[in-house]
Design a protein around this motif. Structure first.
Motif, short mmCIF file in Angstrom:
data_model
loop_
_atom_site.label_atom_id
_atom_site.label_comp_id
_atom_site.label_asym_id
_atom_site.label_seq_id
_atom_site.Cartn_x
_atom_site.Cartn_y
_atom_site.Cartn_z
N GLY A 25 0.82 -1.21 0.00
CA GLY A 25 0.00 0.00 0.00
C GLY A 25 0.85 1.25 0.00
O GLY A 25 0.56 2.22 -0.72
N LEU A 26 1.92 1.25 0.79
CA LEU A 26 2.80 2.40 0.84
C LEU A 26 3.50 2.61 -0.50
O LEU A 26 3.61 3.75 -0.98
CB LEU A 26 3.84 2.21 1.95
CG LEU A 26 4.85 3.34 2.13
CD1 LEU A 26 4.15 4.63 2.49
CD2 LEU A 26 5.87 2.97 3.20
N ILE A 27 3.94 1.54 -1.11
CA ILE A 27 4.59 1.64 -2.42
C ILE A 27 3.61 2.21 -3.45
O ILE A 27 3.97 3.06 -4.27
CB ILE A 27 5.15 0.28 -2.86
CG1 ILE A 27 6.35 -0.09 -1.99
CG2 ILE A 27 5.53 0.29 -4.33
CD1 ILE A 27 6.85 -1.50 -2.19
N ALA A 28 2.35 1.76 -3.41
CA ALA A 28 1.34 2.26 -4.34
C ALA A 28 1.12 3.76 -4.16
O ALA A 28 0.99 4.50 -5.14
CB ALA A 28 0.04 1.50 -4.17
N VAL A 29 1.08 4.21 -2.92
CA VAL A 29 0.88 5.64 -2.65
C VAL A 29 2.07 6.45 -3.18
O VAL A 29 1.89 7.51 -3.79
CB VAL A 29 0.67 5.88 -1.14
CG1 VAL A 29 0.78 7.35 -0.79
CG2 VAL A 29 -0.67 5.32 -0.70
N VAL A 30 3.28 5.95 -2.97
CA VAL A 30 4.47 6.66 -3.44
C VAL A 30 4.49 6.73 -4.97
O VAL A 30 4.77 7.78 -5.55
CB VAL A 30 5.75 5.97 -2.91
CG1 VAL A 30 7.00 6.51 -3.59
CG2 VAL A 30 5.85 6.17 -1.41
N ILE A 31 4.15 5.63 -5.62
CA ILE A 31 4.13 5.61 -7.09
C ILE A 31 3.08 6.58 -7.61
O ILE A 31 3.33 7.35 -8.54
CB ILE A 31 3.90 4.19 -7.61
CG1 ILE A 31 5.14 3.33 -7.36
CG2 ILE A 31 3.55 4.20 -9.10
CD1 ILE A 31 4.94 1.86 -7.68
N ALA A 32 1.90 6.56 -7.02
CA ALA A 32 0.83 7.46 -7.47
C ALA A 32 1.25 8.92 -7.27
O ALA A 32 1.01 9.76 -8.14
CB ALA A 32 -0.45 7.17 -6.71
N GLY A 33 1.88 9.21 -6.16
CA GLY A 33 2.33 10.58 -5.91
C GLY A 33 3.42 11.02 -6.86
O GLY A 33 3.48 12.18 -7.26
N ALA A 34 4.28 10.10 -7.24
CA ALA A 34 5.38 10.45 -8.14
C ALA A 34 4.90 10.60 -9.58
O ALA A 34 5.44 11.41 -10.34
CB ALA A 34 6.47 9.38 -8.07
N LEU A 35 3.91 9.83 -9.99
CA LEU A 35 3.48 9.85 -11.38
C LEU A 35 2.46 10.94 -11.70
O LEU A 35 2.27 11.25 -12.88
CB LEU A 35 2.90 8.48 -11.76
CG LEU A 35 3.90 7.33 -11.81
CD1 LEU A 35 3.20 6.05 -12.23
CD2 LEU A 35 5.04 7.64 -12.75
N THR A 36 1.85 11.53 -10.71
CA THR A 36 0.85 12.56 -10.97
C THR A 36 1.44 13.76 -11.71
O THR A 36 0.88 14.18 -12.73
CB THR A 36 0.17 12.99 -9.66
OG1 THR A 36 -0.47 11.86 -9.10
CG2 THR A 36 -0.85 14.08 -9.90
#
Length: 59
Positions: A25-36
């Motif tokens: 879940g943490l990795i998903a949040v980081v990826i989503a934040g980086a790709l926005t």
């Protein structure tokens, strides 16, 4: 009954699964934040290309 309780207390598989879920879940949040921001830049680039390729009518 005591044996069941001891086994339950010693069983770490459930805790490990929860830890993996939290990490995922943490990795998903980081990826989503980086790709926005990157997604916004790509959208702008594609809109510019579309504008350049759209034929204009001269009146």
């Amino acid at each position: 009954m005591r044996a069941m309780i001891r086994r339950f207390v010693r069983d770490e598989e459930a805790a490990t699964a929860i830890e993996y879920a939290l990490i995922a879940g943490l990795i998903a949040v980081v990826i989503a934040g980086a790709l926005t921001p990157i997604g916004d830049q790509i959208k702008t680039i594609l809109e510019n290309i579309l504008t350049a390729l759209t034929p204009t009518t001269s009146g």
